[in-house]
Scaffold this active site. Structure first.
Site, PDB file in Angstrom:
ATOM      1  CG  HIS A  31      -8.583 -67.586  -4.750  1.00 38.85           C
ATOM      2  ND1 HIS A  31      -7.632 -67.832  -3.789  1.00 38.85           N
ATOM      3  CD2 HIS A  31      -8.674 -68.739  -5.477  1.00 38.85           C
ATOM      4  CE1 HIS A  31      -7.162 -69.070  -3.949  1.00 38.85           C
ATOM      5  NE2 HIS A  31      -7.776 -69.641  -4.948  1.00 38.85           N
ATOM      6  CG  HIS A  68      -4.083 -70.033  -7.951  1.00 40.51           C
ATOM      7  ND1 HIS A  68      -4.024 -71.291  -8.521  1.00 40.51           N
ATOM      8  CD2 HIS A  68      -4.989 -70.115  -6.956  1.00 40.51           C
ATOM      9  CE1 HIS A  68      -4.869 -72.078  -7.884  1.00 40.51           C
ATOM     10  NE2 HIS A  68      -5.473 -71.400  -6.930  1.00 40.51           N
ATOM     11  CD  GLU A 121      -3.032 -72.011  -4.438  1.00 44.60           C
ATOM     12  OE1 GLU A 121      -3.872 -71.210  -4.002  1.00 44.60           O
ATOM     13  OE2 GLU A 121      -3.294 -73.206  -4.670  1.00 44.60           O
TER      14      GLU A 121
HETATM   15  C1  GLA Z   1      -7.022 -72.792  -4.288  1.00 46.79           C
HETATM   16  C2  GLA Z   1      -7.985 -73.458  -3.413  1.00 46.79           C
HETATM   17  C3  GLA Z   1      -8.687 -74.538  -4.161  1.00 46.79           C
HETATM   18  C4  GLA Z   1      -9.340 -73.979  -5.415  1.00 46.79           C
HETATM   19  C5  GLA Z   1      -8.334 -73.245  -6.227  1.00 46.79           C
HETATM   20  C6  GLA Z   1      -8.938 -72.527  -7.397  1.00 46.79           C
HETATM   21  O1  GLA Z   1      -5.958 -73.606  -4.574  1.00 46.79           O
HETATM   22  O2  GLA Z   1      -7.406 -73.962  -2.252  1.00 46.79           O
HETATM   23  O3  GLA Z   1      -9.638 -75.136  -3.350  1.00 46.79           O
HETATM   24  O4  GLA Z   1     -10.380 -73.121  -5.069  1.00 46.79           O
HETATM   25  O5  GLA Z   1      -7.647 -72.303  -5.462  1.00 46.79           O
HETATM   26  O6  GLA Z   1      -9.783 -73.307  -8.161  1.00 46.79           O
END
Ligand code: GLA
Length: 372
Positions: A125, A199, A337
């Site tokens: 991210h 997210h 997402e």
């Molecule tokens: C995304 C990732 C997960 C986790 C979340 C945040 O969904 O795929 O593995 O890292 O973000 O916690």
């Protein structure tokens, strides 16, 4: 006659104004000493979304259940400061690269780039100070047929290790069809890679009353991208048929989430996988549907992106205390997402994450709510 006409016109104006979706600005406290603002979008039916400048984050989303009761359907915190100090990305706008880049490394036109590794061996991210931790600017706010807010953020050349100055906007709009539409746009000064998304952690029971194990999920995906133990795609595009990943027709989240015979379930601690959305990327098309049987709330997600990460909040461990005074645990929410595939910069045969100067990037996400 003229008088009647004028009267008619002004009644019409009042009715239209009363039915219009409205956007209002307010203060939302501070984070790290900086002032945070919020914009609340409300439609005539009373659905409302509050988005704050920190991370251009969807902080609350009030949606009616089948009896018309409006409750919050996204996880999060009451204060901006908690969003800054706790790394969950609740409702946040993610950049520069949503999801993982293997070992924090990629190359572009023969030049190697190194990113922060903040998720085991990988970059996640956009690093520990991604777009979710940045203060965005409110560019415009408007009311009318839809209520709308545009946020902007300028990411400096080299920020978090990525090349090019990236100018980004995040537009949220809410219409009378209970559609909350998000549009992430960007331009760059040098060739770069990016993957912008939202997210949000959805819990359609309202105010997190129940976990999501009984939610019915449909994913319009014939295939998904299996991962290694660090959640990096192996490169394979695997048919979902006959596996716990087959959501082509509705399945309860909890029915197969503990099927440890499937290595993918073990690696993800449940669902944490990118599904390849059926149909042509670039056109907004149905990707997912979530139905919460008790409240009757239904969420339909349409996307322009090639993929969608389906994540069941597996890293929530009961140490995060959210808005409704509840501790958040595994399986308390569903994230959907939309974006390019994880680690696309290292997979030449995945849809490209590359953006060149002169091109404009657009990722469109539509969350449509109803109740039955
Ligand atoms: C995304 C990732 C997960 C986790 C979340 C945040 O969904 O795929 O593995 O890292 O973000 O916690």
């Amino acid at each position: 006659m003229l008088k009647t006409l004028l009267l008619g016109a002004s009644i019409l104006a009042i009715t239209t104004a009363a039915q219009a979706a409205t956007a209002t600005r307010s203060d939302f406290g501070t984070a790290g000493g900086a002032k945070v603002e919020a914009v609340t979008l409300t439609n005539a039916a009373g659905m409302s979304a509050r988005i704050m400048t920190l991370g251009a984050t969807l902080q609350s989303l009030l949606v009616a259940d089948k009896a018309g009761k409006k409750e919050d359907v996204v996880l999060g915190y009451d204060t901006a400061q908690e969003y800054l100090s706790r790394p969950n990305y609740f409702g946040a706008s993610i950049g520069r690269y949503a999801n993982r880049i293997a070992k924090g490394k990629f190359s572009l036109d023969g030049k190697a780039y190194t990113l922060e590794t903040n998720d085991g061996p990988n970059s996640l991210h956009g690093g520990s100070k991604g777009f979710d931790k940045q203060m965005w600017k409110i560019e415009s706010v408007s009311s009318g047929a839809d209520a709308r807010v545009v946020f902007s953020y300028v990411s400096a050349d080299g920020e978090a290790g990525f090349p090019g100055e990236l100018k980004v906007t995040a537009t949220y709009s809410l219409n009378e069809q209970n559609e909350l539409k998000l549009e992430y746009r960007a331009t760059t000064s040098k060739p770069t890679v990016l993957n912008l998304t939202n997210h949000s952690y959805f819990n359609l029971s309202g105010n997190d009353a129940r976990d999501v194990m009984g939610n019915l999920v449909t994913l319009h995906a014939e295939k998904f991208t299996p991962v290694d133990a660090t959640l990096i795609p192996t490169g394979e595009r695997k048919p979902v048929a006959g596996s716990p990943f087959d959501f082509r027709s509705a399945h309860r989240v909890g029915d197969r989430i503990r099927d440890a015979r499937d290595a993918q379930i073990r690696y993800g601690r449940g669902y944490d996988h990118n599904f390849i959305v059926d149909g042509a990327p670039g056109t907004v098309r149905p990707a997912a549907m979530v139905e919460e049987p008790v409240s009757g709330r239904v969420l339909e997600v349409s996307v322009s992106a090639p993929g969608i990460q389906f994540y069941t909040g597996n890293f929530l461990d009961g140490t995060f205390f959210g808005k409704a005074g509840r501790s958040y645990r595994q399986g308390d929410s569903i994230c959907l997402e939309p974006g390019v595939f994880p680690d696309a910069p290292n997979h030449p045969d995945f849809a490209t994450a590359r953006l060149n100067p002169g091109q404009s990037y657009l990722n469109t996400i539509v969350y449509k709510f109803s109740a039955k």
